[in-house]
Design an enzyme around this catalytic site. Structure first.
Site, PDB file in Angstrom:
ATOM      1  CB  CYS A 119      -0.935  -0.097   1.217  1.00 24.78           C
ATOM      2  SG  CYS A 119      -1.996  -1.609   1.372  1.00 24.78           S
ATOM      3  CB  CYS A 123       1.136   1.379   4.571  1.00 20.48           C
ATOM      4  SG  CYS A 123       1.736   0.446   5.940  1.00 20.48           S
ATOM      5  CG  ASN A 146      -0.517   8.735  11.714  1.00 18.59           C
ATOM      6  OD1 ASN A 146      -0.620   9.582  12.139  1.00 18.59           O
ATOM      7  ND2 ASN A 146      -1.457   7.685  11.687  1.00 18.59           N
TER       8      ASN A 146
HETATM    9  N1  SAH Z   1      -2.447  -4.834   7.069  1.00 16.17           N
HETATM   10  C1  SAH Z   1      -3.701  -4.763   7.707  1.00 16.17           C
HETATM   11  C2  SAH Z   1      -3.536  -4.105   9.128  1.00 16.17           C
HETATM   12  C3  SAH Z   1      -2.219  -3.404   9.377  1.00 16.17           C
HETATM   13  S1  SAH Z   1      -2.453  -1.682   8.953  1.00 16.17           S
HETATM   14  C4  SAH Z   1      -4.382  -3.488   6.942  1.00 16.17           C
HETATM   15  O1  SAH Z   1      -3.934  -3.066   5.994  1.00 16.17           O
HETATM   16  O2  SAH Z   1      -5.627  -3.185   7.372  1.00 16.17           O
HETATM   17  C5  SAH Z   1      -3.676  -0.926  10.012  1.00 16.17           C
HETATM   18  C6  SAH Z   1      -4.357   0.297   9.434  1.00 16.17           C
HETATM   19  O3  SAH Z   1      -3.462   1.470   9.418  1.00 16.17           O
HETATM   20  C7  SAH Z   1      -4.792   0.154   7.868  1.00 16.17           C
HETATM   21  O4  SAH Z   1      -6.237   0.593   8.100  1.00 16.17           O
HETATM   22  C8  SAH Z   1      -4.135   0.841   7.280  1.00 16.17           C
HETATM   23  O5  SAH Z   1      -4.504   1.174   5.916  1.00 16.17           O
HETATM   24  C9  SAH Z   1      -3.665   2.340   7.969  1.00 16.17           C
HETATM   25  N2  SAH Z   1      -2.572   2.759   7.585  1.00 16.17           N
HETATM   26  C10 SAH Z   1      -1.594   2.281   6.788  1.00 16.17           C
HETATM   27  N3  SAH Z   1      -0.412   3.220   6.879  1.00 16.17           N
HETATM   28  C11 SAH Z   1      -0.899   4.588   7.410  1.00 16.17           C
HETATM   29  C12 SAH Z   1      -0.544   5.810   7.469  1.00 16.17           C
HETATM   30  N4  SAH Z   1       0.679   6.141   7.078  1.00 16.17           N
HETATM   31  N5  SAH Z   1      -1.470   6.756   8.016  1.00 16.17           N
HETATM   32  C13 SAH Z   1      -2.686   6.390   8.772  1.00 16.17           C
HETATM   33  N6  SAH Z   1      -3.104   5.038   8.461  1.00 16.17           N
HETATM   34  C14 SAH Z   1      -2.447   4.000   7.931  1.00 16.17           C
HETATM   35 FE1  SF4 Z   2      -1.089  -2.558   3.333  1.00 21.58          FE
HETATM   36 FE2  SF4 Z   2       0.480  -1.531   5.368  1.00 21.58          FE
HETATM   37 FE3  SF4 Z   2      -1.517  -3.161   5.643  1.00 21.58          FE
HETATM   38 FE4  SF4 Z   2       0.427  -4.113   4.625  1.00 21.58          FE
HETATM   39  S1  SF4 Z   2       0.528  -3.421   6.615  1.00 21.58           S
HETATM   40  S2  SF4 Z   2      -1.701  -4.595   3.963  1.00 21.58           S
HETATM   41  S3  SF4 Z   2       1.123  -2.523   3.330  1.00 21.58           S
HETATM   42  S4  SF4 Z   2      -1.630  -1.082   4.882  1.00 21.58           S
END
Ligand code: SAH
Ligand code: SF4
Length: 405
Positions: free
Chosen positions: A144, A147, A336
């Site tokens: 993603c 992330c 974030n």
């Molecule tokens: N992999 C799973 C769970 C871990 S991420 C998932 O993607 O759902 C937990 C949450 O944080 C998810 O909704 C993800 O999209 C969000 N997230 C990831 N990076 C982020 C960021 N930089 N700022 C805010 N939320 C973020």
């Molecule tokens: Fe996507 Fe990050 Fe969740 Fe992995 S941890 S699925 S890269 S948001």
């Protein structure tokens, strides 16, 4: 875990390389049974012994075999030689100004691993509750684009014991066992009897890509005779591994959160690339069929607010339309930022305007307050230190990749 045991002798060592003894912190009932069988406990005693051990490990949180007063000295000594009650090793503990805590944990190195993998666990206290955010993988195979974890290659899945170990370690530090004292700072802990009231699988990794281990871990976490976290207060967050969603509901039965983040496939294909495989319609169909779904048990849809990317008021209206008919909560997450990210967080006024549309459609207070930003503990910022180290090796002139650390 895998209790690597010689079932004949009960020995816990792995042949060849000197390895630390395996730990019972995080063991399943099957693991305990295997251990006790190996130590020669007669079959007719197994159930009782497993249940005694279970209580000591998970209801009481003991860290020494000496405390297990209803187990014979002989058996305690045998266990002491074969296994430990060790928690994951803490590399660092950081406490944010707002009371959020982040632990960087080092897991035992396996034979083929170049270095010991590291994961992060975050605790977010509020006045009446405390949420523990745990990791399910080291890194993530998905990418993603917003992330930080997504920029780190998957190192490996965590074992069920490593997942449960995060809860046990947090309980130790927070004094969250019967009669226990907080270790270290008690700053800003909730008034509630239990310091950890909620568990979210929102740390590093995609939990549905580590299905069996996460399921076993959550079964241990929710066992009423042990850690006793209600499944209603455990939430698994997924980027949308559609074929596993219904199965998770049927087999694990926790609450569910979906990382939606976009209302069109065109944009979601970019932000959450698993969407190319499982597009929005298929994802929402899986949600509609989630076992146990009702107005009392809603699915949370997470929506990260990215400036000029997904934050228009048309997006807000489309979001409400898209979710109509699904018992849902909407969580708007201010993005974030992390060093090197190609996005910015939406302006606060825009988040408010977006939230107003969502509120008017009947979803209450949907904006998630950012927590722990000063220690890079917020959602999506978790990334293991092995990665940081490699980055700093590449940038010896001290380029600050993690200014908050
Ligand atoms: N992999 C799973 C769970 C871990 S991420 C998932 O993607 O759902 C937990 C949450 O944080 C998810 O909704 C993800 O999209 C969000 N997230 C990831 N990076 C982020 C960021 N930089 N700022 C805010 N939320 C973020
Ligand atoms: Fe996507 Fe990050 Fe969740 Fe992995 S941890 S699925 S890269 S948001």
């Amino acid at each position: 875990m895998v209790l690597v045991l010689n079932t004949e002798t009960g020995e816990g060592k792995i042949e060849g390389e000197a390895q630390p003894l395996p730990t019972l912190a995080g063991a399943s009932k099957a693991d305990l049974q295997q251990l006790l069988t190996g130590l020669g406990v007669p079959e007719r005693q197994l159930r009782m012994r497993v249940s005694q051990l279970w209580g000591w490990i998970y209801a009481r949180g003991v860290t020494s075999f000496d405390d297990m007063t209803d187990i014979s000295k002989g058996l305690r000594a045998q266990m002491q030689d074969a296994v430990t009650l060790a928690r994951p090793e803490i590399v660092s503990e950081q406490i944010s100004q707002d009371g959020t805590r982040k632990w960087l944990l080092r897991l035992p190195k396996r034979e083929h691993e170049a270095r010991a993998p590291e994961v992060e666990t975050v605790y977010i206290p509020e006045s009446d509750r405390g949420t523990l955010c745990i990791s399910s993988q080291v890194g993530c195979t998905l990418t993603c684009t917003f992330c930080h974890t997504g920029t780190q290659k998957l190192v490996r899945n965590l074992t069920h014991a490593e997942i449960v170990g995060q809860i046990m370690l947090a309980r130790d530090r927070l004094g969250d066992w019967p009669g226990a004292e907080v270790q270290g700072s008690s700053a800003m802990l909730p008034e509630a009897d239990r310091k950890i009231t909620n568990i979210v699988l929102m740390g590093m990794g995609e939990p549905l890509y580590n299905f069996e281990n996460v399921r076993t871990a959550m079964a241990i976490a929710s066992d009423p005779g042990g850690l006793s976290h209600s499944k209603r207060r455990i939430t698994l967050s997924t980027s949308g591994v559609v074929p596993e969603i219904g199965r998770w509901g049927a087999e694990a039965g926790t609450m569910l959160a979906i990382s939606l983040h976009a209302v069109t496939d065109e944009l979601r294909d970019v932000l959450v690339p698993i969407n190319r495989k499982y597009p929005i319609k298929a994802l929402l169909d899986a949600c509609r069929n989630y076992p146990g779904l009702s107005n009392a048990r809603r699915i949370t849809f997470e929506y990260v607010m990215l400036k000029d990317v997904n934050d228009s008021l048309d997006d807000a209206r489309a979001l409400v339309r898209l979710l109509s008919g699904i018992p849902a909560k909407i969580n708007l997450i201010p993005f974030n930022a992390w060093p090197g990210a190609e996005y910015e967080c939406s302006d606060w006024e825009q988040i408010e305007r977006f939230a107003e549309i969502v509120n008017k459609a009947g979803y209450a207070s949907p904006v998630r307050t950012p927590r722990g930003r000063d220690i890079l503990a917020a959602c999506g910022q978790l990334k293991s230190a092995s990665m940081k180290l490699r980055a700093s090796e590449r940038a010896p002139q001290g380029e600050a990749l993690h200014t908050g650390d």
